[in-house]
Scaffold this motif. Structure first.
Motif, PDB file in Angstrom:
ATOM      1  N   MET A   1      22.925  96.978  -8.702  1.00  0.00           N
ATOM      2  CA  MET A   1      21.623  96.678  -9.220  1.00  0.00           C
ATOM      3  C   MET A   1      20.380  95.310  -9.086  1.00  0.00           C
ATOM      4  N   ALA A   2      21.625  94.675 -10.339  1.00  0.00           N
ATOM      5  CA  ALA A   2      20.805  92.705  -9.814  1.00  0.00           C
ATOM      6  C   ALA A   2      20.844  91.902  -8.260  1.00  0.00           C
ATOM      7  N   ARG A   3      21.267  92.739  -7.644  1.00  0.00           N
ATOM      8  CA  ARG A   3      21.790  92.051  -6.134  1.00  0.00           C
ATOM      9  C   ARG A   3      20.329  92.560  -5.905  1.00  0.00           C
ATOM     10  N   ALA A   4      19.621  94.107  -6.158  1.00  0.00           N
ATOM     11  CA  ALA A   4      18.859  94.612  -5.837  1.00  0.00           C
ATOM     12  C   ALA A   4      17.243  93.322  -5.722  1.00  0.00           C
ATOM     13  N   LYS A   5      17.611  92.644  -7.200  1.00  0.00           N
ATOM     14  CA  LYS A   5      16.029  92.575  -7.545  1.00  0.00           C
ATOM     15  C   LYS A   5      16.370  91.221  -6.921  1.00  0.00           C
ATOM     16  N   TYR A   6      17.319  90.332  -5.958  1.00  0.00           N
ATOM     17  CA  TYR A   6      16.950  89.606  -5.266  1.00  0.00           C
ATOM     18  C   TYR A   6      16.633  89.632  -3.474  1.00  0.00           C
TER      19      TYR A   6
ATOM     20  N   PHE B   1      15.391  89.549  -1.745  1.00  0.00           N
ATOM     21  CA  PHE B   1      14.708  88.640  -0.282  1.00  0.00           C
ATOM     22  C   PHE B   1      15.600  87.270  -0.301  1.00  0.00           C
ATOM     23  N   LEU B   2      16.736  87.172  -0.895  1.00  0.00           N
ATOM     24  CA  LEU B   2      17.159  85.905  -0.715  1.00  0.00           C
ATOM     25  C   LEU B   2      19.182  86.175  -0.019  1.00  0.00           C
ATOM     26  N   PRO B   3      19.225  87.096   0.911  1.00  0.00           N
ATOM     27  CA  PRO B   3      20.260  87.221   1.862  1.00  0.00           C
ATOM     28  C   PRO B   3      21.529  86.805   1.469  1.00  0.00           C
ATOM     29  N   ASP B   4      22.640  86.824   1.845  1.00  0.00           N
ATOM     30  CA  ASP B   4      24.724  86.510   1.481  1.00  0.00           C
ATOM     31  C   ASP B   4      24.564  85.958   0.549  1.00  0.00           C
ATOM     32  N   LEU B   5      23.843  86.373  -1.220  1.00  0.00           N
ATOM     33  CA  LEU B   5      24.263  85.883  -2.576  1.00  0.00           C
ATOM     34  C   LEU B   5      25.410  86.142  -2.861  1.00  0.00           C
ATOM     35  N   SER B   6      26.186  85.406  -3.316  1.00  0.00           N
ATOM     36  CA  SER B   6      27.439  85.772  -3.918  1.00  0.00           C
ATOM     37  C   SER B   6      27.575  85.943  -5.074  1.00  0.00           C
ATOM     38  N   GLU B   7      28.099  86.459  -5.525  1.00  0.00           N
ATOM     39  CA  GLU B   7      28.284  86.754  -7.864  1.00  0.00           C
ATOM     40  C   GLU B   7      28.341  85.403  -8.723  1.00  0.00           C
ATOM     41  N   ASP B   8      28.247  84.158  -8.544  1.00  0.00           N
ATOM     42  CA  ASP B   8      28.148  83.096  -8.792  1.00  0.00           C
ATOM     43  C   ASP B   8      26.152  83.051  -8.799  1.00  0.00           C
ATOM     44  N   ASP B   9      26.021  82.768  -7.600  1.00  0.00           N
ATOM     45  CA  ASP B   9      24.542  82.931  -7.611  1.00  0.00           C
ATOM     46  C   ASP B   9      23.244  83.763  -8.482  1.00  0.00           C
ATOM     47  N   ILE B  10      24.053  85.009  -8.290  1.00  0.00           N
ATOM     48  CA  ILE B  10      23.262  86.094  -9.224  1.00  0.00           C
ATOM     49  C   ILE B  10      23.290  85.450 -10.322  1.00  0.00           C
TER      50      ILE B  10
END
Length: 261
Positions: free
Chosen positions: A1-6, A8-17
């Motif tokens: 769910m958290a990843r879906a919020k972002y 518009f920003l591809p290739d996010l790591s867990e630290d990024d999120i």
């Protein structure tokens, strides 16, 4: 769910999120409770992610600052409407290290051997500027006292510490110019010219290792590069696409690059 919020920003790591979630909470706190928040030091990629998040939610009450103009590692301040974030508000302390000019000190000496040896966390350390007989380090203010009281040597060199930075260390980035023609503006074509390798090897490298374009990781050889962008591949260095200089009679594109050396 958290990843879906972002998305518009591809290739996010867990630290990024985790970082983006924290900043999103700060935006809400600034809006609803008039609370100002400061981050630890962020690297260039993290700063870019924060800027993209702010643009996506149209939030303008923030500032990134690293202790001096054009710093690479910076802190983020999120503040409420009608607030401000002056340079002196940031919990950043600059410390100047003085030593003999014949003593050669490197960035690694200061960060790895000295600051990490004092168990100072990486996110408490901003930029480190290394000069001749003088270096400067930007620290989170909460750890500055520990450094000034404990740091007397860097490597084998004795150092004298002064609080503050007078702006006198000028770091000149050395570059090597590369020019040539490419079949297209695809990443694999341009990396092939930049790194002097075949296009096939370039494409495989991007797929397997990845290419970082303006601090954002990508794994597609087909992604186009634009004039002014910087890109790097581990083991081959960092480059900047300086200019696109027209086409040849055979419709190949002439470009000019800088390699950072």
């Amino acid at each position: 769910m958290a990843r879906a919020k972002y998305q518009f920003l591809p290739d996010l790591s867990e630290d990024d999120i985790r970082l983006l979630d924290r900043v999103s909470d700060w935006i809400m706190a600034a809006d609803e409770k008039y609370i100002t928040k400061f981050s630890a030091f962020l690297d260039e990629r993290q700063c870019l992610l924060c800027e993209k998040l702010m643009a996506s939610v149209k939030y303008e009450n923030y500032r990134l600052w690293g202790g001096y103009e054009n710093a690479a590692r910076r802190m983020l301040c999120v503040y409420p409407e009608y607030g401000e974030a002056e340079s002196e508000d940031f919990p950043i302390t600059a410390i100047t290290l003085l030593y003999r000019k014949e003593d050669k000190i490197t960035h690694r000496d200061i960060l790895g051997c000295s600051l990490m040896g004092l168990r100072i966390k990486r996110d408490s350390v901003g930029d480190i500027l290394v000069g001749e007989g003088k270096s400067a380090v930007f620290l989170r203010s909460s750890v500055a006292g520990e450094v000034t009281s404990a740091l007397t040597k860097v490597g084998r060199a004795g150092v004298k510490l002064q609080e503050g930075y007078d702006g006198s260390i000028h770091i000149e980035q050395k570059t090597q110019e590369i020019s040539g023609t490419v079949a297209s503006m695809r990443a694999d074509c341009i990396l092939s010219l930049a790194a002097r390798i075949s296009r096939e090897k370039s494409a495989q490298l991007i797929k397997n290792v990845g290419i970082e374009i303006d601090h954002m990781p990508k794994n597609s050889p087909k992604i186009p590069l634009e004039e002014g962008c910087t890109f790097s591949v581990r083991g081959y260095g960092k480059f900047k696409l300086l200019s696109v200089d027209g086409t040849t009679k055979k419709d190949r594109i002439h470009i000019t690059l800088n390699k950072f050396v």
